[in-house]
Write a protein that holds these residues in place. Structure first.
Motif, PDB file in Angstrom:
ATOM      1  N   SER A   1       0.748  -1.332  -0.188  1.00 30.05           N
ATOM      2  CA  SER A   1       0.145   0.086   0.013  1.00 30.05           C
ATOM      3  C   SER A   1       0.854   1.199   0.151  1.00 30.05           C
ATOM      4  N   ARG A   2       0.142   2.467  -0.286  1.00 30.37           N
ATOM      5  CA  ARG A   2       0.903   3.679  -0.071  1.00 30.37           C
ATOM      6  C   ARG A   2      -0.021   4.782   0.230  1.00 30.37           C
ATOM      7  N   ASN A   3       0.824   5.673   0.677  1.00 29.12           N
ATOM      8  CA  ASN A   3       0.163   6.838   1.323  1.00 29.12           C
ATOM      9  C   ASN A   3       0.674   7.924   0.720  1.00 29.12           C
ATOM     10  N   ASN A   4       0.122   8.707  -0.318  1.00 29.18           N
ATOM     11  CA  ASN A   4       0.782   9.723  -1.194  1.00 29.18           C
ATOM     12  C   ASN A   4       0.818  11.189  -0.255  1.00 29.18           C
ATOM     13  N   ILE A   5       0.179  11.242   0.637  1.00 28.94           N
ATOM     14  CA  ILE A   5       0.313  12.240   1.576  1.00 28.94           C
ATOM     15  C   ILE A   5       1.647  12.395   2.435  1.00 28.94           C
ATOM     16  N   LYS A   6       1.892  11.074   3.035  1.00 31.48           N
ATOM     17  CA  LYS A   6       2.942  10.819   3.764  1.00 31.48           C
ATOM     18  C   LYS A   6       4.156  10.384   2.799  1.00 31.48           C
ATOM     19  N   ARG A   7       4.194  10.417   1.450  1.00 34.94           N
ATOM     20  CA  ARG A   7       5.160   9.855   0.745  1.00 34.94           C
ATOM     21  C   ARG A   7       5.782   8.801   1.091  1.00 34.94           C
ATOM     22  N   THR A   8       4.827   7.554   1.582  1.00 39.26           N
ATOM     23  CA  THR A   8       5.469   6.302   2.096  1.00 39.26           C
ATOM     24  C   THR A   8       4.680   5.255   1.651  1.00 39.26           C
ATOM     25  N   MET A   9       5.454   4.286   1.029  1.00 38.96           N
ATOM     26  CA  MET A   9       5.013   3.079   0.674  1.00 38.96           C
ATOM     27  C   MET A   9       5.145   1.963   1.749  1.00 38.96           C
ATOM     28  N   TYR A  10       4.249   0.891   1.810  1.00 42.25           N
ATOM     29  CA  TYR A  10       4.283  -0.097   3.034  1.00 42.25           C
ATOM     30  C   TYR A  10       4.051  -1.451   2.287  1.00 42.25           C
ATOM     31  N   LEU A  11       4.761  -2.405   3.218  1.00 48.51           N
ATOM     32  CA  LEU A  11       4.485  -3.987   2.660  1.00 48.51           C
ATOM     33  C   LEU A  11       4.133  -4.592   4.108  1.00 48.51           C
ATOM     34  N   GLN A  12       3.041  -4.977   4.170  1.00 46.70           N
ATOM     35  CA  GLN A  12       2.591  -5.713   5.428  1.00 46.70           C
ATOM     36  C   GLN A  12       2.746  -7.087   4.910  1.00 46.70           C
ATOM     37  N   MET A  13       3.462  -7.928   5.869  1.00 44.10           N
ATOM     38  CA  MET A  13       3.942  -9.166   5.698  1.00 44.10           C
ATOM     39  C   MET A  13       3.353  -9.989   6.757  1.00 44.10           C
ATOM     40  N   ASN A  14       2.316 -10.960   6.403  1.00 45.92           N
ATOM     41  CA  ASN A  14       2.007 -11.792   7.498  1.00 45.92           C
ATOM     42  C   ASN A  14       2.183 -13.323   7.423  1.00 45.92           C
ATOM     43  N   ASN A  15       2.177 -14.185   8.412  1.00 48.12           N
ATOM     44  CA  ASN A  15       2.536 -15.576   8.194  1.00 48.12           C
ATOM     45  C   ASN A  15       3.812 -15.726   7.522  1.00 48.12           C
ATOM     46  N   LEU A  16       4.557 -15.137   8.078  1.00 46.05           N
ATOM     47  CA  LEU A  16       6.104 -15.151   7.686  1.00 46.05           C
ATOM     48  C   LEU A  16       6.792 -16.351   7.739  1.00 46.05           C
ATOM     49  N   SER A  17       7.352 -16.960   6.704  1.00 43.25           N
ATOM     50  CA  SER A  17       8.316 -18.349   6.769  1.00 43.25           C
ATOM     51  C   SER A  17       9.854 -18.131   6.520  1.00 43.25           C
ATOM     52  N   PRO A  18      10.585 -19.024   6.942  1.00 49.76           N
ATOM     53  CA  PRO A  18      12.035 -18.992   6.531  1.00 49.76           C
ATOM     54  C   PRO A  18      12.235 -18.583   5.210  1.00 49.76           C
ATOM     55  N   GLU A  19      11.415 -18.994   4.433  1.00 52.75           N
ATOM     56  CA  GLU A  19      11.598 -18.982   2.964  1.00 52.75           C
ATOM     57  C   GLU A  19      11.732 -17.368   2.457  1.00 52.75           C
ATOM     58  N   ASP A  20      10.994 -16.433   3.487  1.00 54.16           N
ATOM     59  CA  ASP A  20      10.847 -14.992   3.262  1.00 54.16           C
ATOM     60  C   ASP A  20      12.293 -14.254   3.478  1.00 54.16           C
ATOM     61  N   THR A  21      12.818 -15.017   4.197  1.00 53.77           N
ATOM     62  CA  THR A  21      14.345 -14.327   4.807  1.00 53.77           C
ATOM     63  C   THR A  21      15.159 -13.775   3.523  1.00 53.77           C
ATOM     64  N   ALA A  22      15.343 -12.286   3.814  1.00 57.80           N
ATOM     65  CA  ALA A  22      16.034 -11.659   2.459  1.00 57.80           C
ATOM     66  C   ALA A  22      16.231 -10.316   2.932  1.00 57.80           C
ATOM     67  N   VAL A  23      17.219  -9.639   2.209  1.00 59.60           N
ATOM     68  CA  VAL A  23      17.096  -8.127   2.262  1.00 59.60           C
ATOM     69  C   VAL A  23      15.887  -7.618   1.366  1.00 59.60           C
ATOM     70  N   TYR A  24      15.159  -6.825   1.898  1.00 64.31           N
ATOM     71  CA  TYR A  24      14.020  -6.247   1.061  1.00 64.31           C
ATOM     72  C   TYR A  24      14.334  -4.666   0.669  1.00 64.31           C
ATOM     73  N   TYR A  25      14.071  -4.562  -0.636  1.00 64.93           N
ATOM     74  CA  TYR A  25      14.291  -3.077  -1.152  1.00 64.93           C
ATOM     75  C   TYR A  25      13.140  -2.527  -1.735  1.00 64.93           C
ATOM     76  N   CYS A  26      12.774  -1.130  -1.372  1.00 64.18           N
ATOM     77  CA  CYS A  26      11.922  -0.589  -2.046  1.00 64.18           C
ATOM     78  C   CYS A  26      12.452  -0.023  -3.480  1.00 64.18           C
ATOM     79  N   HIS A  27      11.448   0.245  -4.299  1.00 63.94           N
ATOM     80  CA  HIS A  27      11.888   0.879  -5.622  1.00 63.94           C
ATOM     81  C   HIS A  27      10.707   1.858  -6.072  1.00 63.94           C
ATOM     82  N   VAL A  28      11.061   2.972  -6.302  1.00 64.31           N
ATOM     83  CA  VAL A  28      10.189   4.145  -6.612  1.00 64.31           C
ATOM     84  C   VAL A  28      10.755   4.866  -7.809  1.00 64.31           C
ATOM     85  N   GLY A  29      10.096   4.731  -8.922  1.00 68.51           N
ATOM     86  CA  GLY A  29      10.685   5.434 -10.142  1.00 68.51           C
ATOM     87  C   GLY A  29      11.861   4.631 -10.717  1.00 68.51           C
ATOM     88  N   GLN A  30      12.831   5.397 -10.551  1.00 71.41           N
ATOM     89  CA  GLN A  30      14.154   4.862 -10.748  1.00 71.41           C
ATOM     90  C   GLN A  30      15.082   4.523 -10.000  1.00 71.41           C
TER      91      GLN A  30
END
Length: 111
Positions: free
Chosen positions: A70-99
């Motif tokens: 999701s994103r909030n354009n007023i706060k200029r912030t993007m979110y990722l809600q992650m539920n029921n996490l598993s070990p396979e989700d282990t990683a470095v997570y990067y956000c990408h906006v435009g370029q």
């Protein structure tokens, strides 16, 4: 000055939840393509979830039903809600906006 700052990563147990945030500055935010990617050691950087320019939302099959972007354009912030996490989700997570990319935040899920 362009800036994407991620936060919210950490060490959790399988089944737990986390919410990642990506705060943008100096970037055209509203209407931009934006997404979350992740990269585990030895693997390529893969798309997890994205909001396209027209507002469509896409998820990787492996996270459908568990993750929500999701994103909030007023706060200029993007979110990722992650539920029921598993070990396979282990990683470095990067956000990408435009370029632009954030610096990444580590998510580690223990079994």
């Amino acid at each position: 000055q362009v800036s994407l700052v991620e936060s919210g990563g950490g060490l959790v147990q399988a089944g737990d939840s986390l919410r990642l945030s990506c705060a943008a500055s100096g970037i055209v935010f509203s209407g931009a393509f934006m997404g979350w990617f992740r990269q585990a050691p030895g693997n390529q950087r893969d798309l997890v979830a994205a909001i396209t320019n027209d507002g469509s939302i896409n998820y990787a099959d492996s996270v459908k039903g568990r993750f929500s972007i999701s994103r909030n354009n007023i706060k200029r912030t993007m979110y990722l809600q992650m539920n029921n996490l598993s070990p396979e989700d282990t990683a470095v997570y990067y956000c990408h906006v435009g370029q632009f990319w954030g610096q990444g935040t580590q998510v580690t899920v223990s079994s």
